[in-house]
Write an enzyme that holds these catalytic residues in place. Structure first.
Site, mmCIF file in Angstrom:
data_model
loop_
_atom_site.group_PDB
_atom_site.id
_atom_site.type_symbol
_atom_site.label_atom_id
_atom_site.label_comp_id
_atom_site.label_asym_id
_atom_site.label_seq_id
_atom_site.Cartn_x
_atom_site.Cartn_y
_atom_site.Cartn_z
ATOM 1 N NE ARG A 19 -3.822 -2.246 2.297
ATOM 2 C CZ ARG A 19 -3.704 -3.568 2.376
ATOM 3 N NH1 ARG A 19 -2.512 -4.115 2.641
ATOM 4 N NH2 ARG A 19 -4.753 -4.341 2.184
ATOM 5 C CG HIS A 26 -1.124 -5.601 -4.144
ATOM 6 N ND1 HIS A 26 0.005 -5.606 -3.355
ATOM 7 C CD2 HIS A 26 -2.017 -6.444 -3.541
ATOM 8 C CE1 HIS A 26 -0.192 -6.410 -2.319
ATOM 9 N NE2 HIS A 26 -1.399 -6.925 -2.407
ATOM 10 C CG HIS A 86 -0.770 -11.463 -3.466
ATOM 11 N ND1 HIS A 86 -1.637 -12.211 -2.704
ATOM 12 C CD2 HIS A 86 -0.779 -10.214 -2.934
ATOM 13 C CE1 HIS A 86 -2.171 -11.447 -1.759
ATOM 14 N NE2 HIS A 86 -1.662 -10.219 -1.879
ATOM 15 C CG ASP A 109 -2.677 -7.951 5.511
ATOM 16 O OD1 ASP A 109 -1.590 -8.185 4.941
ATOM 17 O OD2 ASP A 109 -3.648 -7.409 4.937
ATOM 18 C CD GLU A 137 1.459 -10.333 -0.020
ATOM 19 O OE1 GLU A 137 1.462 -9.232 -0.612
ATOM 20 O OE2 GLU A 137 0.596 -10.645 0.833
#
Length: 352
Positions: free
Chosen positions: A87, A112, A186, A256, A318
């Site tokens: 982000r 992304h 991803h 996350d 990721e």
């Protein structure tokens, strides 16, 4: 193509876009019989089937059956994302005093790479010859101003499958104006081989610090020590041991978050053991951080074999720079300038 008889790369025409573009699947197979499938749509890793000791193939990643399912999902399943993964706050950053406004696709945030990032584009594909392992290279040209990013960029990513079941991904990019780059894959993993809760997977991350985030998943503070927090994965533990402690809404419990990796080229940055303890995965990377995402927003995503995925059916690792790093005091580390090359690689190694 000069290649050993016991390994191969084959391709097939898969589906067609509304514009009439033919989308292909490339199948990389090693001597053990493991099968890696990648597509030129989004340079997407669509499938990885590991050959098990009993001769069966175990599907280890989440994916879709059709191109339209990939185009109509928001989970970025298996895609190569960029120019900037993760982000960017207010879809904006500045370099050398110049402000750049990006395309926002998550409220006011650019996620992304924007609404038409690399995951939503057709890449050129080339099967590489005279390589020790089956390898496919995808490349794409991103024009100056694409999604708001500066400079004409040339980007490539190579996927290889080694004889001992390693998936190797190598990213390169150059640009003719200074621009932040943060390319990653991803893929969602489920080492148990079925769609189902990944909470019993045991994970170890070689990281002393993590990045706190706010409700918009943007940095809320400087990196903090993991010691004494639910984010301490230095000693292996199940994903579900502490994931209720990091979410106020338990329907979406899970991680996350970015972890700043302790760089040790001779040791894996991350290690994972499947819930049934039959498979382990080691991750090696040149990237400085990894985003651990436990799939808590997967619900309703159409998947392999007409499955509809549920929350936490897969997890992502990721490898990348940090979210919103272009707006931080370490922005320069993620900026590629003319004459420089973004050059990073990640290896997912599987064992049983």
């Amino acid at each position: 193509m000069s290649q050993r008889a016991d390994v191969s790369v084959t391709w097939e025409e898969w589906q067609m876009t509304p514009k009439g573009e033919v989308i292909r699947l490339f199948h990389l197979i090693n001597a053990r019989g493991s099968q890696l499938t990648v597509s030129d749509w989004g340079a997407t890793l669509t499938s990885f089937k590991l050959a098990m000791p009993d001769g069966r193939l175990r599907q280890l990643v989440l994916g879709c059956d059709t191109l339209s399912d990939y185009q109509n999902q928001s989970a970025f399943l298996g895609a190569t994302v960029g120019r900037y993964a993760n982000r960017i706050r207010n879809a904006q950053f500045s370099i050398d005093g110049q402000v750049y406004q990006l395309e926002a696709n998550e409220g006011t945030t650019c996620l992304h790479g924007g609404p038409h990032g690399f995951n939503n584009q057709l890449w050129k594909a080339k099967i590489l010859e005279n390589t020790p392992d089956p390898t496919v290279e995808f490349s794409i040209f991103s024009a100056d101003g694409d999604q708001g990013f500066p400079g004409n960029a040339n980007v490539s990513v190579e996927f290889s499958l080694t004889a001992d079941d390693q998936i190797r991904i190598h990213y390169k990019a150059t640009v003719d104006k200074p621009c932040p780059f943060n390319l990653t894959n991803h893929s969602y993993f489920n080492l148990d081989g079925v769609a189902g809760d990944v909470g019993s997977h045991v994970v170890q991350i070689n990281a002393d610090h993590y990045l706190p985030v706010d409700q918009a998943n943007l940095p809320a503070d400087a990196p903090q020590p993991v010691a004494g927090t639910p984010f301490d994965f230095r000693v292996a533990k199940p994903l579900n041991q502490d994931w209720r402690k990091v979410a106020t809404d338990q329907r979406y419990r899970g991680f996350d978050h970015s972890f700043i990796l302790n760089q040790d080229p001779d040791a894996p940055a991350i290690q994972v053991v499947s819930g049934d303890e039959k498979i382990s995965m080691s991750v090696y990377t040149s990237s400085p951080a990894v985003q651990l995402y436990t799939g808590q927003y997967l619900e309703g995503t159409r998947g392999h074999n007409e499955l509809v995925y549920q929350n936490r059916d897969g997890f992502c690792l990721e490898t990348q720079f940090l979210p919103d790093q272009p707006n931080s005091d370490i922005a320069e580390a993620c900026i590629v300038r003319p004459g420089e090359v973004f050059d990073h690689s990640t290896c997912f190694a599987f064992h049983y």
